[in-house]
Scaffold this motif. Structure first.
Motif, short mmCIF file in Angstrom:
data_model
loop_
_atom_site.label_atom_id
_atom_site.label_comp_id
_atom_site.label_asym_id
_atom_site.label_seq_id
_atom_site.Cartn_x
_atom_site.Cartn_y
_atom_site.Cartn_z
N LYS A 128 0.82 -1.44 0.04
CA LYS A 128 0.09 0.06 -0.03
C LYS A 128 0.96 1.13 0.06
N ASN A 129 1.73 1.34 -0.96
CA ASN A 129 2.68 2.54 -1.01
C ASN A 129 2.01 3.49 -2.02
N SER A 130 2.06 4.84 -1.58
CA SER A 130 1.07 5.79 -2.35
C SER A 130 1.56 6.01 -3.68
N ILE A 131 2.82 6.04 -3.92
CA ILE A 131 3.47 6.16 -5.30
C ILE A 131 3.04 5.11 -6.17
N ASP A 132 3.18 3.72 -5.79
CA ASP A 132 2.61 2.76 -6.35
C ASP A 132 1.48 2.78 -6.94
N PHE A 133 0.45 3.31 -5.93
CA PHE A 133 -0.96 3.54 -6.46
C PHE A 133 -1.16 4.48 -7.44
N PHE A 134 -0.27 5.45 -7.39
CA PHE A 134 -0.54 6.61 -8.37
C PHE A 134 -0.03 6.08 -9.85
N VAL A 135 1.09 5.27 -9.60
CA VAL A 135 1.40 4.73 -11.13
C VAL A 135 0.43 3.86 -11.68
N LEU A 136 0.11 3.04 -10.70
CA LEU A 136 -0.86 1.95 -11.31
C LEU A 136 -2.20 2.68 -11.72
N VAL A 137 -2.67 3.78 -11.31
CA VAL A 137 -3.68 4.35 -11.60
C VAL A 137 -3.55 4.94 -13.24
N CYS A 138 -2.22 5.40 -13.46
CA CYS A 138 -1.87 5.98 -14.76
C CYS A 138 -1.95 4.84 -15.88
N PHE A 139 -1.50 3.73 -15.31
CA PHE A 139 -1.29 2.61 -16.44
C PHE A 139 -2.76 1.76 -16.45
N SER A 140 -3.68 1.89 -15.48
CA SER A 140 -4.89 1.21 -15.48
C SER A 140 -5.88 1.34 -16.59
N PHE A 141 -6.90 0.63 -16.69
CA PHE A 141 -8.05 0.82 -17.85
C PHE A 141 -8.72 2.07 -17.63
N ASN A 142 -8.52 3.13 -18.56
CA ASN A 142 -9.24 4.50 -18.70
C ASN A 142 -8.68 5.21 -17.37
#
Length: 296
Positions: free
Chosen positions: A106-120
């Motif tokens: 649950k690292n915040s920067i990992d969360f943000f990067v995931l959102v960038c590459f997630s579907f839409n």
């Protein structure tokens, strides 16, 4: 020019900021964004103090991370993740590996990067609060537009007095608010609830009970002389929010699509319309040219 959130949040208000800010006062003392989400409204207000609240703590944790770090370091962290996991628009294995890491740590920067590459660029969790948005193959990535939005967003966070809260909307302390303060609400819509607020993702859902609780809270703020603005919809995909329609008759209804402003509450062919409104307990701000003509 408005600042755009780097998060493509479901129901985000960036595209309708112009009509919203035509209605809101030019300045406020304390501005409370009670259901901040992507924080598109709150980040753009002119207020002495801004309170940003959301029930999804992963969002608030991310904003706190942005607040605690300079933007250069944030971008460096992002690019390190992209390099380490070889993220691209077609590397699903790298995306899944980062998603597994995030759900474990649950690292915040990992969360943000995931959102960038997630579907839409969607944000979705399962009922165990694990991020489960699929990969945005050949669609999503961290790009220059997102980076520019991120830079402007972080700069604003660093220059404005913003307090980030992760509380249920009923738990936020509003007792010190008074004249000149404003509470903005963009809650889940009763007739068009998003998946992240359906009660099946580990977060509180939104039912008629919550709808009545919020409207009662706004009535109490009005009695204290505190300004409020409520974003919502009267009609959506053939459904109507009769609770909201009846309650709103006590206040000022501002139609985001001005073509509805002269209509009654009973629309023909409602199934083809989404009627979005901003309900306030104050009159909309007059255009500058009209203020001059009135001598104000």
């Amino acid at each position: 020019m408005f600042i755009k959130s780097p998060l493509n949040y479901t129901g985000g208000k960036y595209k309708i900021l112009s009509p919203i800010f035509e209605i809101l006062p030019e300045k406020a003392g304390t501005f409370v964004d009670l259901f901040a989400g992507g924080f598109n409204v709150g980040i753009n207000v002119n207020a002495k103090k801004i309170i940003c609240n959301d029930q999804i703590h992963y969002i608030i944790d991310l904003y706190k991370y942005f607040q605690a770090n300079n933007v250069e370091d944030v971008i460096t962290d992002i690019k390190e993740r992209i390099t380490k996991y070889q993220l691209s628009q077609d590397n699903v294995d790298g995306y899944n590996a980062l998603r597994e890491k995030y759900n474990s740590e649950k690292n915040s920067i990992d969360f943000f990067v995931l959102v960038c590459f997630s579907f839409n660029h969607q944000i979705r969790f399962n009922n165990r609060q694990q991020f489960n948005t699929p990969f945005g193959k050949e669609r999503s990535s961290y790009n220059k537009n997102i980076e520019n939005n991120l830079i402007a967003f972080c700069n604003a966070i660093h220059t404005k007095d913003i307090v980030f809260l992760n509380q249920d909307f009923l738990s936020v302390d509003l007792s010190n608010l008074g004249c000149g303060d404003l509470v903005y609400c963009d809650p889940p819509y009763l007739i068009s609830t998003g998946s992240y607020n359906d009660g099946k993702r580990g977060f509180k859902d939104w039912t008629e009970k919550e709808e009545y609780q919020l409207l009662y809270l706004l009535d109490k703020l009005n009695e204290k002389g505190v300004m409020f603005a409520l974003s919502n919809v009267f009609y959506h995909k053939g459904l109507e929010n009769q609770i909201l329609i009846e309650w709103s008759k006590k206040y000022f209804v501002n139609y985001i699509d001005k073509s509805y402003s002269n209509c009654s509450y009973h629309f023909k062919d409602r199934g083809a319309k989404t009627v979005e409104v901003l309900i306030t307990n104050f009159k909309r701000r007059e255009p500058e040219w009209q203020q001059l003509s009135l001598g104000t």
